[in-house]
Design an enzyme around this catalytic site. Structure first.
Site, mmCIF file in Angstrom:
data_model
loop_
_atom_site.group_PDB
_atom_site.id
_atom_site.type_symbol
_atom_site.label_atom_id
_atom_site.label_comp_id
_atom_site.label_asym_id
_atom_site.label_seq_id
_atom_site.Cartn_x
_atom_site.Cartn_y
_atom_site.Cartn_z
ATOM 1 N N HIS A 238 -33.219 -28.982 -14.453
ATOM 2 C CA HIS A 238 -32.312 -29.079 -13.302
ATOM 3 C C HIS A 238 -31.973 -30.560 -13.078
ATOM 4 O O HIS A 238 -32.367 -31.168 -12.072
ATOM 5 C CB HIS A 238 -32.996 -28.481 -12.073
ATOM 6 C CG HIS A 238 -32.075 -28.219 -10.912
ATOM 7 N ND1 HIS A 238 -30.703 -28.318 -11.000
ATOM 8 C CD2 HIS A 238 -32.353 -27.878 -9.614
ATOM 9 C CE1 HIS A 238 -30.171 -28.035 -9.816
ATOM 10 N NE2 HIS A 238 -31.139 -27.779 -8.970
ATOM 11 N N ASP B 32 -42.009 -27.196 -5.138
ATOM 12 C CA ASP B 32 -40.882 -26.276 -5.362
ATOM 13 C C ASP B 32 -41.429 -24.863 -5.188
ATOM 14 O O ASP B 32 -42.650 -24.662 -5.111
ATOM 15 C CB ASP B 32 -40.323 -26.497 -6.786
ATOM 16 C CG ASP B 32 -39.101 -25.643 -7.103
ATOM 17 O OD1 ASP B 32 -38.468 -25.105 -6.165
ATOM 18 O OD2 ASP B 32 -38.770 -25.504 -8.302
HETATM 19 N N1 NVA Z 1 -37.312 -23.757 -9.556
HETATM 20 C C1 NVA Z 1 -36.288 -23.246 -8.667
HETATM 21 C C2 NVA Z 1 -35.339 -24.343 -8.313
HETATM 22 C C3 NVA Z 1 -34.253 -23.957 -7.347
HETATM 23 C C4 NVA Z 1 -33.323 -25.075 -7.021
HETATM 24 C C5 NVA Z 1 -35.562 -22.098 -9.332
HETATM 25 O O1 NVA Z 1 -35.237 -22.206 -10.510
HETATM 26 O O2 NVA Z 1 -35.339 -21.085 -8.672
HETATM 27 N N1 CP Z 2 -31.687 -27.340 -4.948
HETATM 28 C C1 CP Z 2 -30.763 -26.463 -5.402
HETATM 29 O O1 CP Z 2 -30.381 -26.459 -6.566
HETATM 30 O O2 CP Z 2 -30.321 -25.608 -4.456
HETATM 31 P P1 CP Z 2 -29.330 -24.361 -4.701
HETATM 32 O O3 CP Z 2 -30.103 -23.344 -5.498
HETATM 33 O O4 CP Z 2 -28.972 -23.892 -3.325
HETATM 34 O O5 CP Z 2 -28.145 -24.848 -5.486
#
Ligand code: NVA
Ligand code: CP
Length: 311
Positions: A133, A228
């Site tokens: 990410h 997270d």
């Molecule tokens: N680790 C989380 C991040 C969300 C921004 C996911 O992938 O759902």
């Molecule tokens: N932090 C983040 O990526 O948030 P969203 O899933 O709302 O885009």
């Protein structure tokens, strides 16, 4: 610094100088926007926003950033296009690349964003995959830079699911930028050895360290504590197992006190599951910078688009 035409798939592909440049550009764009000044650097550009997974921050940041710079964003949700269902990723990439000037992708397999980048012929930006990410990391670094005034030498501790997209990307970004990086996670949720070794190499060059531990006492000395969700998107069936495994790794007042510093900040990419990875009191405390991170998503995503596509 010329990043025109570059993809933004993971921070592995960017030097510390390039990452530093994107942060400086984001700072400038943010300062301008606060003064009511927006740009025209994406004027006439059409941007495709592909979302296989839901999003609040990433989607809205791409839309607002694009419109601020005079571009046109087009949201393509999971049921809107043929991607991977009736049409291969390679074919979709070549079609969208003929129609759009830049493509954002959020979804499951990291190989999908790589294929889009390989075949589209226009810049492709990773808005989150199962593995990485990277745009979130720029926002997190901008937030730390604003808060502390510098990045190099900070002690950063990520606690929780230590092998998800956030842990992986934070390890890459922090090690490249000379931030001492620690993951606190149970052994079964620690990052892949190969990625850890790669990041140890980046850290060595930058003069910092990468530590992987299952002992929460190793939070001592942290300037920033990051967590997270315990179940990322697509892993909802693992909820009970993860809660049992990660309960000792919750960020709560006791954990924050273990840093031994009263200046430690609390960070989270959001959305948060309060009561799981973080308690409500820490989330709402004066130490929490989570909404600065959320705002900085927009300024940093704008910097990525302006740098790679803008005039
Ligand atoms: N680790 C989380 C991040 C969300 C921004 C996911 O992938 O759902
Ligand atoms: N932090 C983040 O990526 O948030 P969203 O899933 O709302 O885009």
């Amino acid at each position: 610094m010329d990043l025109k035409g570059r993809n933004f798939i993971t921070l592995k592909d960017f030097t510390p100088e390039e990452i530093g440049y994107l942060l400086e550009l984001a700072e400038k764009l943010k300062a301008d926007k606060k003064k009511g000044i927006t740009g025209n650097s994406l004027k006439g550009k059409n941007i495709a926003l592909i979302f296989e997974k839901p999003s609040t921050r990433t989607r809205c940041s791409f839309v607002v950033a694009c419109v601020d710079e005079g571009g046109h964003p087009e949201y393509l949700g999971k049921d809107d296009i043929q991607l991977g269902h009736k049409e291969s990723v390679e074919d979709t990439a070549r079609v969208l690349g003929r129609l759009f000037d830049g493509i954002e992708f959020r979804g499951f397999k990291h190989s999908t964003v790589e294929a889009l980048a390989k075949y589209a012929g226009v810049p492709v930006w990773n808005g989150l995959t199962d593995d990485y990410h990277p745009t979130q990391i720029l926002a997190d670094m901008l937030t730390m830079k604003e808060h502390f005034g510098y990045l190099k030498g900070l002690n950063f501790v990520y606690i929780g699911d230590g092998r998800n997209n956030m842990a992986n990307s934070l390890m890459i970004g922090c090690s490249k930028m000379g931030i001492n990086f620690t993951i606190l996670a149970p052994k079964s949720l620690q990052p892949k050895e190969e990625l850890t070794e790669l990041c140890r190499g980046y850290a060595k060059e930058a003069g910092s360290t990468v530590t992987i531990s299952d002992d929460v006492e190793d939070v001592k000395g942290a300037d920033a504590v990051y967590t997270d969700v315990w179940c990322s998107m697509g892993e909802e069936d693992k909820a009970a197992e993860r809660v049992a495994l990660l309960k000792p790794y919750q960020v709560n007042k006791e954990l924050m006190a273990k840093t031994g510093k009263d200046t430690t900040i609390f960070m989270h990419c959001l959305p948060a599951v309060k009561g799981n990875e973080v308690t409500e009191d820490v989330f709402e405390s004066g130490q929490s910078v989570v909404f600065d991170e959320a705002e900085n998503r927009m300024h940093t995503i704008k910097a990525v688009m302006v740098a790679t596509l803008g005039d």
